[in-house]
Design a protein around this motif. Sequence first.
Motif, short mmCIF file in Angstrom:
data_model
loop_
_atom_site.label_atom_id
_atom_site.label_comp_id
_atom_site.label_asym_id
_atom_site.label_seq_id
_atom_site.Cartn_x
_atom_site.Cartn_y
_atom_site.Cartn_z
N ARG A 346 8.83 -6.11 21.62
CA ARG A 346 9.46 -5.18 20.68
C ARG A 346 8.45 -4.20 20.10
N TRP A 347 7.17 -4.57 20.06
CA TRP A 347 6.20 -3.79 19.31
C TRP A 347 5.55 -2.70 20.16
N TYR A 348 5.35 -1.56 19.53
CA TYR A 348 4.63 -0.46 20.18
C TYR A 348 3.98 0.41 19.12
N LEU A 349 2.95 1.12 19.52
CA LEU A 349 2.23 2.06 18.64
C LEU A 349 2.43 3.47 19.16
N THR A 350 2.40 4.44 18.24
CA THR A 350 2.51 5.84 18.64
C THR A 350 1.55 6.69 17.81
N GLY A 351 1.37 7.93 18.24
CA GLY A 351 0.61 8.90 17.47
C GLY A 351 -0.86 8.59 17.36
N ARG A 352 -1.45 8.93 16.21
CA ARG A 352 -2.89 8.77 16.00
C ARG A 352 -3.32 7.31 16.10
N ALA A 353 -2.50 6.40 15.61
CA ALA A 353 -2.84 4.97 15.70
C ALA A 353 -2.94 4.55 17.15
N ALA A 354 -2.05 5.07 17.99
CA ALA A 354 -2.09 4.73 19.41
C ALA A 354 -3.30 5.34 20.09
N VAL A 355 -3.68 6.57 19.71
CA VAL A 355 -4.88 7.20 20.26
C VAL A 355 -6.11 6.36 19.91
N PHE A 356 -6.20 5.94 18.66
CA PHE A 356 -7.34 5.12 18.23
C PHE A 356 -7.37 3.80 19.00
N TYR A 357 -6.23 3.17 19.13
CA TYR A 357 -6.15 1.90 19.86
C TYR A 357 -6.60 2.08 21.30
N LYS A 358 -6.07 3.12 21.95
CA LYS A 358 -6.38 3.32 23.37
C LYS A 358 -7.86 3.58 23.57
#
Length: 394
Positions: A346-358
């Motif tokens: 169910r969980w996913y990240l988007t936007g700046r948080a996703a950029v940082f994670y990646k």
Amino acid sequence: MTDIKQVVVIGAGYAGMLAALGTAKRTRERVRVTLVNPGETFTERLRMHQIATGQQLAEHRIADLVAGTGIRFVPGRVTGIDTAGHTVAVSTAADGPQVLRYDTLVYAIGSTTDTGTVPGAAEHAFTLNAPRSAQDMAEHLARPDTRHFLVCGAGLTGIEAAAEIAESHPNVRVTLLSRGEPAAMMGAGARAYLIATLSRLGVTVRAGTGVTRVLAHGVELEGGEFIAADGCLWTTGVHVAPLAAEAGITTDERGRIRTDAMLRSVSHPEIYAIGDAAAITQAYGVLHGTCQSSIPAAAHAAENISRQLRGEQLRPFRFGYLHQPVSLGRKDAVIQFTNGDDTPRRWYLTGRAAVFYKETVSSSPIKTYGLSKRLAVSSRILATTGGRRNRPAG
């Protein structure tokens, strides 16, 4: 104690590089590790779409990455494997033909985008198979007469490329062509965000029909429709060189070496196979081409080679997926977290948080390689990080 004196690793991509470093660190003076690769620089295949849009990435020489480890680097192309004589034939530009003897062979030659299944793809489409082809595409995109560009294939490689082109070249109209729905492996929320971001970037998505022919100025679709364009990137299909099959090693229908649970060839146990050219089976199926699985497999192969040298029992490889990270240009991304079998949670990240994670979790492996020169990094630790789906990992 099993006598393993010569370990030859063919392929210095994501998997082969770590396998060589991990084996050298764990075995030290007990073996000689030789690493063979056609090019002299390490290719970050996961960042090739950035090169293709004109971005400058750091260049890493393979000789520098293995410096101080005792690894012998041979720049050359493997032309044949003699499984009976335990030798590898290598063609080198500097020293001509060479024959390398091995006690253990690590097969990590990777794969390329398959341009042979659709007429005209090899002649008229760009690929992200190598830095030179990506640089050629960057030069093409920078031309003032490039107004409409096609990306064929909406796997994650195609999606990232389409987003990168649209962001880097806002004056170029980008169309993403796909037989299936883009990001079909993701959950509904992450997929909706991805599609909305492509639309915001100006990417037109045409799903539900395949390309039947690539021409110099466009493509033909199933049903006969012609789409005119000033250039085309081909990202669909995976091709594995027939090197293993020609040597009589047991392969699957795609030419990948079939392995046992320990990552050894089922027909030639002195050969370990990792990366895109290996058919590694888990309880949920065969691993697909991804840096996320190939790097832990490479570390596990190095661990088993070391165990074999010490006369210890080999351990089976177990791997579960963690995520599907997708960049959407330099300022946006989406991370779909997954179950171990790569089905979406169910969980996913988007936007700046996703950029940082990646960039933090699944970025360049260069730091991992540096750490592997100092420490014997465990495959269990590496299994918690990694790359993306549908990428050649080699």
